[in-house]
Design an enzyme around this catalytic site. Structure first.
Site: not given
Ligand code: IPE
Ligand code: IPE
Ligand code: MG
Length: 250
Positions: A25, A42, A136
């Site tokens: 995240d 990303h 792995l």
């Molecule tokens: C969790 O992250 C899902 C992934 C990393 C794929 P999110 O960014 O979607 O989670 P929330 O919305 O902050 O809980």
């Molecule tokens: C995690 O990073 C990747 C996915 C959920 C696909 P985020 O896109 O949730 O990044 P933040 O949390 O908005 O910074």
């Molecule tokens: Mg996120």
């Protein structure tokens, strides 16, 4: 491999985690902080995955599970969702041969029915190609939700036992999407949030949790080692007392 459930029998507590599960995240915030579009985060995040995969092999970790797209991430703007899908396809195209050369087995779990045919074919081919690899197992959770997993497993379990009304954990567990892996020993979430966000709800019952403020694109081998060191200092009691554990050691 026989699936052992941490709630029905006490599992091993390996010194090096056998299975590490991660919520990657913070990609969006990483980019925003740099005045870049979220997608740049990303893209950078894929690089971090590459480094972590390599480090896991070197550390003797057997299973690495990465949350790439949750069943709730469809709620994001359409543009971001389609960019993420494209990025997933490009990563598959670029990485699968390299993974295969490194003896990595790739699995993708989640409700894949929502993906288009092209992506599904690519996933099936990648899984087939790497199926017998042994260094792995990398599992990508895509359109995955812990509740979806439990519900799809319940459906299969009920179908496998026609007429039955009483079920055990051992009957459910083999139908979970990741029944081929032991339950995670270590869970890592980057990006500062301290929540599970509908990741592996069933499987995380006794997993050690590690949260770091580092955004995923900045997640380094040092951070991974910090998480592993933290794991190694935990006393995994699985419901027992500390005294019982000390007695076992002697
Ligand atoms: C969790 O992250 C899902 C992934 C990393 C794929 P999110 O960014 O979607 O989670 P929330 O919305 O902050 O809980
Ligand atoms: C995690 O990073 C990747 C996915 C959920 C696909 P985020 O896109 O949730 O990044 P933040 O949390 O908005 O910074
Ligand atoms: Mg996120």
């Amino acid at each position: 491999m026989k699936y052992t459930s941490s709630t029905t029998e006490v599992p091993d507590a390996p010194q090096v985690p056998r299975h590490v599960a991660m919520i990657m995240d913070g990609n969006g915030r990483w980019a925003t902080k740099r005045f870049l579009p979220r997608v740049a985060g990303h893209v950078k995040g894929v690089e971090a995955v590459r480094n972590v995969v390599e480090a896991c092999i070197n550390r003797g970790i057997e299973y690495l599970t990465l949350f790439a797209f949750s069943s709730e991430n469809w709620r994001r703007p359409e543009e971001e969702v389609s960019l993420l899908m494209r990025l997933f396809m490009t990563a598959l195209e670029r990485e699968v041969s390299k993974m295969h050369a490194n003896n990595i087995r790739l699995r993708v779990v989640g409700d894949l029915t929502r993906f288009d045919d092209k992506l599904r074919t690519m996933i099936a081919n990648a899984e087939r190609k790497t199926a017998n690899n042994t260094s792995l197992t990398v599992t990508i959770c895509a359109n995955y939700g812990g509740r979806w997993d439990v519900m799809q497993a319940v459906g299969k379990m009920v179908a496998a036992h026609p007429g039955a009304t009483d079920f055990s954990e051992e009957q459910l567990a083999p139908h979970l999407a990741m029944a081929y892996a032991p339950e995670p020993d270590l869970f890592i979430r980057t990006g500062g949030e301290q929540r599970i966000s509908n990741f592996l709800l069933w499987q995380l019952a006794y997993t050690e949790l590690f949260f770091t403020d580092t955004y995923w694109p900045d997640f380094s081998i040092e951070r991974l080692d910090e998480a592993i060191a933290s794991y190694q200092h935990r006393e995994r009691r699985f419901g027992r007392t500390g005294a019982q554990l000390a007695e076992k050691k002697n």
